[in-house]
Motif scaffolding. Structure first.
Motif, short mmCIF file in Angstrom:
data_model
loop_
_atom_site.label_atom_id
_atom_site.label_comp_id
_atom_site.label_asym_id
_atom_site.label_seq_id
_atom_site.Cartn_x
_atom_site.Cartn_y
_atom_site.Cartn_z
N LEU A 302 17.08 55.40 13.61
CA LEU A 302 15.89 55.76 12.83
C LEU A 302 14.78 56.25 13.74
CD1 LEU A 302 15.84 52.74 10.33
CD2 LEU A 302 16.46 55.11 9.80
N TYR A 303 14.66 55.63 14.91
CA TYR A 303 13.66 56.07 15.87
C TYR A 303 13.92 57.50 16.33
CZ TYR A 303 11.64 56.75 20.50
OH TYR A 303 11.00 57.28 21.59
N ALA A 304 15.19 57.82 16.62
CA ALA A 304 15.54 59.17 17.05
C ALA A 304 15.21 60.19 15.96
CB ALA A 304 17.03 59.24 17.41
N MET A 305 15.49 59.83 14.70
CA MET A 305 15.19 60.74 13.60
C MET A 305 13.69 60.82 13.34
SD MET A 305 18.33 59.83 10.99
CE MET A 305 18.08 61.29 9.97
N GLY A 306 12.97 59.70 13.53
CA GLY A 306 11.53 59.73 13.38
C GLY A 306 10.87 60.53 14.49
N ARG A 307 11.38 60.40 15.69
CA ARG A 307 10.87 61.17 16.83
C ARG A 307 11.02 62.66 16.57
NH1 ARG A 307 13.96 60.03 22.33
NH2 ARG A 307 15.63 60.94 21.07
N ASP A 308 12.08 63.01 15.81
CA ASP A 308 12.37 64.38 15.43
C ASP A 308 11.51 64.84 14.24
OD1 ASP A 308 13.67 66.81 15.06
OD2 ASP A 308 15.33 65.93 13.96
N GLY A 429 14.20 74.58 1.00
CA GLY A 429 15.35 75.38 0.57
C GLY A 429 16.11 76.00 1.71
N PHE A 430 16.18 75.32 2.85
CA PHE A 430 16.87 75.79 4.06
C PHE A 430 16.22 77.04 4.66
CE2 PHE A 430 20.32 73.66 1.60
CZ PHE A 430 20.53 72.60 2.46
N ARG A 431 14.96 77.29 4.30
CA ARG A 431 14.28 78.46 4.86
C ARG A 431 13.75 78.18 6.27
NH1 ARG A 431 12.47 79.10 -0.57
NH2 ARG A 431 10.52 77.97 -0.13
N ARG A 432 13.71 76.92 6.64
CA ARG A 432 13.33 76.60 8.01
C ARG A 432 14.17 75.41 8.47
NH1 ARG A 432 7.33 73.80 7.24
NH2 ARG A 432 8.05 71.84 6.27
N PRO A 433 14.48 75.35 9.75
CA PRO A 433 15.32 74.25 10.24
C PRO A 433 14.51 72.98 10.39
CG PRO A 433 14.68 75.65 12.05
CD PRO A 433 14.15 76.32 10.81
N PRO A 434 15.17 71.82 10.29
CA PRO A 434 14.46 70.57 10.62
C PRO A 434 14.04 70.60 12.09
CG PRO A 434 16.55 70.13 9.50
CD PRO A 434 16.56 71.57 9.87
N PRO A 435 13.01 69.88 12.46
CA PRO A 435 12.60 69.83 13.88
C PRO A 435 13.75 69.35 14.76
CG PRO A 435 10.95 68.80 12.47
CD PRO A 435 12.14 69.04 11.61
N GLN A 436 13.80 69.88 15.97
CA GLN A 436 14.87 69.52 16.90
C GLN A 436 14.56 68.20 17.60
OE1 GLN A 436 17.84 71.35 17.57
NE2 GLN A 436 17.20 72.39 15.70
N VAL A 437 15.58 67.38 17.80
CA VAL A 437 15.41 66.15 18.58
C VAL A 437 15.30 66.50 20.05
CG1 VAL A 437 16.57 64.04 19.35
CG2 VAL A 437 16.62 64.69 16.95
N ASP A 438 14.34 65.91 20.74
CA ASP A 438 14.21 66.07 22.18
C ASP A 438 15.27 65.20 22.85
OD1 ASP A 438 13.53 66.28 24.81
OD2 ASP A 438 11.51 65.46 24.60
N LEU A 439 16.24 65.85 23.50
CA LEU A 439 17.34 65.10 24.11
C LEU A 439 17.09 64.74 25.56
CD1 LEU A 439 20.33 67.03 22.53
CD2 LEU A 439 19.41 64.81 21.89
N ASP A 440 15.84 64.86 26.00
CA ASP A 440 15.51 64.44 27.36
C ASP A 440 15.88 62.98 27.57
OD1 ASP A 440 13.49 63.20 29.41
OD2 ASP A 440 13.49 65.36 29.81
#
Length: 450
Positions: A302-308, A429-440
């Motif tokens: 949940l933290y990873a998804m919230g960070r995103d 409506g899929f017109r923009r992507p969800p924010p990317q997770v920072d994988l650092d």
């Protein structure tokens, strides 16, 4: 304190700590939760069913081990699929996996309440359940180092019980029976064994939990892959050993008065009330350890998804200023776990595997895509390692997924549909992507602190 952009989860776990964490999550004594059910279903071939399940899980664990070397970030299958297939698939994977992880702490609290209430009927079940939720939540809020220490004690207690149990069973083995009969016999029905194996896959979720701790592991590219495989092999071997010796000591599975309570019947036959009491203490310890580990894992997903910012960052993407733990996610998991006060064990158990098997399938497929299609490692050993092994894992996990009961499959699909609808709203409506997770590997992407 450090500025928010420099704060990170604390790296305190080596290979032993990660393996103990994974074994605590698996709960070595979980074999007795389904012992009577699967023994009856397979007509006395529970060890054979565990061998089949272990084989399937090893292939999937290898895919996890391959991927965690290139994507060592908190979030497990969510991070893998988000990186390989894109943020939309990553969200759907994380959403379905949450169904599994949110219910795992809950089912442990439910079991603690059921078993202790059965032993002490004068105390209401809800007292035990609420006490367990409060204890585990506080330990997780304080930090992973405390969870690691608690898990070491709880896993140790279960290990002692397993040793005592094996010694007692070996001294009570019925004579005149084949030692290999629990694995193979002339009357064994493969279809029944495979059906039992589908149920037992839930016993192996510990290796996935290990991968969620990558941001709190020392040298995660080296330690986490090793811990993933060791957790799977050690846990699976323990399950097979206990199932085998238990069958040899009590081969007449037809004599179970109640398959759901077969473990108690076996304990009483081996060592009377003292052994039954020891079993209860070790089983409750295992449930507490599993609740500790599972709540820690889902809170980090949940933290990873919230960070995103896929889910509200102000709630889920927050670290506690003093303890460095995902406080918002931990509290939300505790609130969801209160459903243990109203749900029954059968309902929870019937849907708990949907998200895990869905995620396992995508991780196996992701390993093929990443190494074979994207990096084009198609020569010799690489083709076998990154192509054949994950493909076998994918086929096995898909087969297990479709082996779920119609009711569990329906509930899982409804949950999946809700997630897709939310994704449509989130992305307009899929017109923009969800924010990317920072994988650092070291930072928390500027997560605020509480």
């Amino acid at each position: 304190p450090k500025p928010p952009a420099e704060r990170s989860l604390r790296r305190v776990l080596g290979v032993p700590g990660l393996v103990v964490f994974g074994l605590a999550y698996m709960v070595p004594l979980t074999i007795f939760t389904t012992y009577g059910l699967v023994t009856t279903m397979t007509e006395g071939h529970l060890p054979a069913a565990y061998v089949v399940t272990l084989a399937a899980m090893i292939f999937t664990a290898l895919s996890y081990a391959f991927l965690v070397r290139v994507i060592p970030s908190a979030g497990s299958a969510y991070s893998f699929t988000q990186r390989i297939f894109g943020s939309h698939v990553g969200f759907v994977t994380g959403w379905t996996l949450m169904l599994d992880y949110l219910l795992l702490p809950l089912i442990n609290y439910l079991l603690i309440g059921l078993y202790l209430n059965a032993q002490f009927p004068a105390v209401p079940m809800w007292v035990f359940t609420l006490s367990a939720i409060a204890l585990v939540t506080v330990l997780n809020l304080v930090g992973i180092s405390v969870v690691k220490s608690a898990n070491l004690v709880l896993v140790g207690m279960q290990a002692v019980f397993v040793v005592v149990f094996v010694i007692l069973t070996l001294s009570n083995i019925s004579t005149g029976q084949s030692l290999l009969a629990p694995f193979f016999s002339a009357d064994m029905q493969l279809g029944l064994v495979l059906s039992g194996a589908a149920i037992l896959c839930l016993s192996f979720l510990g290796f996935d939990a290990v991968s969620t701790m990558s941001e709190e592991a020392k040298d995660p590219r080296r330690t986490v892959p090793r811990a993933v495989l060791l957790t799977t092999l050690i846990g699976g071997s323990m399950f097979i050993l206990v199932a085998w010796v238990a069958h040899l000591a009590f081969p007449n599975w037809q004599d179970f008065t109640d398959p759901d309570a077969a473990a108690v019947q076996i304990m009483n036959s081996l060592g009377g009330n003292l052994m039954a009491a020891f079993f209860l203490a070790a089983y409750i310890a295992g449930s507490v350890g599993s609740a500790l580990a599972s709540q820690a894992s889902v809170s980090r997903i949940l933290y990873a998804m919230g960070r995103d910012a896929v889910i509200p960052r102000s709630i889920f993407g927050v670290l506690h200023r003093r303890f460095g733990t995902p406080v918002g996610a931990i509290v939300v998991v505790s609130v969801v776990s209160l459903l243990a006060l109203v749900l029954d064990l059968a309902t929870v158990a019937s849907v708990i595997s949907f998200g895990a098997l869905f995620a396992f399938s995508l991780v196996n497929l992701g390993a093929v895509k990443h190494f074979i299609l994207d990096e084009r490692r198609t020569q010799g050993r690489d083709l076998l390692k990154y192509g054949v092994v994950p493909s076998i894992g994918f086929l096995l996990t898909v087969w297990l997924w479709f082996s779920l009961s119609p009711a569990a499959f329906s509930v899982g699909l409804v949950w999946l549909l809700i997630g897709v609808v939310y994704l449509v709203v989130l992305t307009r409506g899929f017109r923009r992507p969800p924010p990317q997770v920072d994988l650092d590997e070291t930072t928390v992407d500027g997560a605020p602190t509480a």
